[in-house]
Enzyme design. Structure first.
Site, PDB file in Angstrom:
ATOM      1  N   GLU A  71      41.501  42.646  40.784  1.00 55.53           N
ATOM      2  CA  GLU A  71      42.130  42.577  39.453  1.00 55.53           C
ATOM      3  C   GLU A  71      43.611  42.895  39.545  1.00 55.53           C
ATOM      4  O   GLU A  71      44.116  43.335  40.580  1.00 55.53           O
ATOM      5  CB  GLU A  71      41.456  43.595  38.514  1.00 55.53           C
ATOM      6  CG  GLU A  71      41.639  45.046  38.997  1.00 55.53           C
ATOM      7  CD  GLU A  71      41.005  46.091  38.095  1.00 55.53           C
ATOM      8  OE1 GLU A  71      39.995  45.795  37.439  1.00 55.53           O
ATOM      9  OE2 GLU A  71      41.543  47.213  38.063  1.00 55.53           O
ATOM     10  N   HIS A  73      46.987  44.123  36.535  1.00 58.07           N
ATOM     11  CA  HIS A  73      47.297  44.554  35.165  1.00 58.07           C
ATOM     12  C   HIS A  73      48.702  45.118  35.131  1.00 58.07           C
ATOM     13  O   HIS A  73      49.320  45.350  36.186  1.00 58.07           O
ATOM     14  CB  HIS A  73      46.286  45.605  34.678  1.00 58.07           C
ATOM     15  CG  HIS A  73      45.789  46.520  35.760  1.00 58.07           C
ATOM     16  ND1 HIS A  73      46.598  47.451  36.360  1.00 58.07           N
ATOM     17  CD2 HIS A  73      44.586  46.615  36.387  1.00 58.07           C
ATOM     18  CE1 HIS A  73      45.893  48.090  37.281  1.00 58.07           C
ATOM     19  NE2 HIS A  73      44.673  47.603  37.335  1.00 58.07           N
ATOM     20  N   HIS A  77      48.600  52.091  39.255  1.00 55.84           N
ATOM     21  CA  HIS A  77      47.643  53.085  39.745  1.00 55.84           C
ATOM     22  C   HIS A  77      48.334  53.957  40.792  1.00 55.84           C
ATOM     23  O   HIS A  77      49.160  53.470  41.569  1.00 55.84           O
ATOM     24  CB  HIS A  77      46.453  52.442  40.460  1.00 55.84           C
ATOM     25  CG  HIS A  77      45.507  51.701  39.591  1.00 55.84           C
ATOM     26  ND1 HIS A  77      45.001  52.200  38.413  1.00 55.84           N
ATOM     27  CD2 HIS A  77      44.932  50.491  39.753  1.00 55.84           C
ATOM     28  CE1 HIS A  77      44.166  51.322  37.898  1.00 55.84           C
ATOM     29  NE2 HIS A  77      44.108  50.267  38.671  1.00 55.84           N
ATOM     30  N   HIS A 111      44.720  43.837  43.473  1.00 56.69           N
ATOM     31  CA  HIS A 111      44.246  44.948  44.307  1.00 56.69           C
ATOM     32  C   HIS A 111      42.731  45.015  44.305  1.00 56.69           C
ATOM     33  O   HIS A 111      42.072  44.632  43.338  1.00 56.69           O
ATOM     34  CB  HIS A 111      44.850  46.281  43.853  1.00 56.69           C
ATOM     35  CG  HIS A 111      44.589  46.612  42.411  1.00 56.69           C
ATOM     36  ND1 HIS A 111      45.307  46.063  41.386  1.00 56.69           N
ATOM     37  CD2 HIS A 111      43.684  47.438  41.824  1.00 56.69           C
ATOM     38  CE1 HIS A 111      44.881  46.530  40.229  1.00 56.69           C
ATOM     39  NE2 HIS A 111      43.873  47.360  40.458  1.00 56.69           N
ATOM     40  N   CYS A 125      41.992  58.086  41.383  1.00 56.94           N
ATOM     41  CA  CYS A 125      42.896  57.084  40.809  1.00 56.94           C
ATOM     42  C   CYS A 125      43.479  57.622  39.513  1.00 56.94           C
ATOM     43  O   CYS A 125      42.750  57.891  38.554  1.00 56.94           O
ATOM     44  CB  CYS A 125      42.145  55.781  40.549  1.00 56.94           C
ATOM     45  SG  CYS A 125      43.181  54.507  39.799  1.00 56.94           S
TER      46      CYS A 125
HETATM   47 MN    MN Z   1      43.023  48.360  38.693  1.00 54.88          MN
END
Ligand code: MN
Length: 157
Positions: A71, A73, A77, A111, A125
């Protein structure tokens, strides 16, 4: 004052660890609720979720052979591997990862984590409390990624 029994508020402030990367007062949950995204053998524990902090800290753990969703975004992270060995895809880079490695995942970077070493792999995370929803690759985007043989090998591991 009775110092043996902490007040309820302190109970929620100090949550003891348990064997096997579990914590008192932390729900052990499936990775994603909606089931729409492809992933395998991975669980999620939300360790800290405080609006006042502006961030959350989660612990994800994959069984041997498990993987997180591929994914990207807008939000970032900040990841620290906590247990086990495996591989990380970061854009067009694939790296072996091991305990205590730190991985910064920038905005809009594809990632994925994979527990490829025949053992569970877990990572912390940190993420924004308010954040956008992840995007999954289209078939075309996935095919473009797989033009890189290193990435192709990772995606089919
Ligand atoms: Mn992610």
């Amino acid at each position: 004052m009775d110092t043996d029994t902490p007040p309820a508020s302190l109970t929620s402030l100090l949550r003891e660890s348990q064997p096997g990367f579990r914590w008192n007062g932390v729900e052990h949950a499936p990775y994603k609720e909606d089931g729409a995204a492809p992933f395998k053998a991975i669980s999620r524990q939300t360790l800290f979720k405080e609006a006042a902090l502006g961030c959350e800290l989660r612990y994800f753990e994959m069984d041997a052979g498990g993987y997180s969703t591929l994914e990207r975004h807008e939000h970032m992270h900040a990841v620290m591997i906590l247990r086990g060995h495996g591989k990380c895809l970061l854009g067009d880079i694939v790296r072996d990862v091991r305990p205590h490695d730190l991985i910064t995942i920038p905005a809009w970077t594809w990632h994925q984590f994979r527990a490829t070493a025949g053992e569970p792999m877990g990572f912390l995370c940190m993420v924004n409390h308010d954040r956008d929803r992840p995007q999954l690759p289209t078939d075309h985007e996935r095919a473009e990624m797989a033009c890189n043989p290193v990435v192709a090998a990772f995606l089919t591991a």
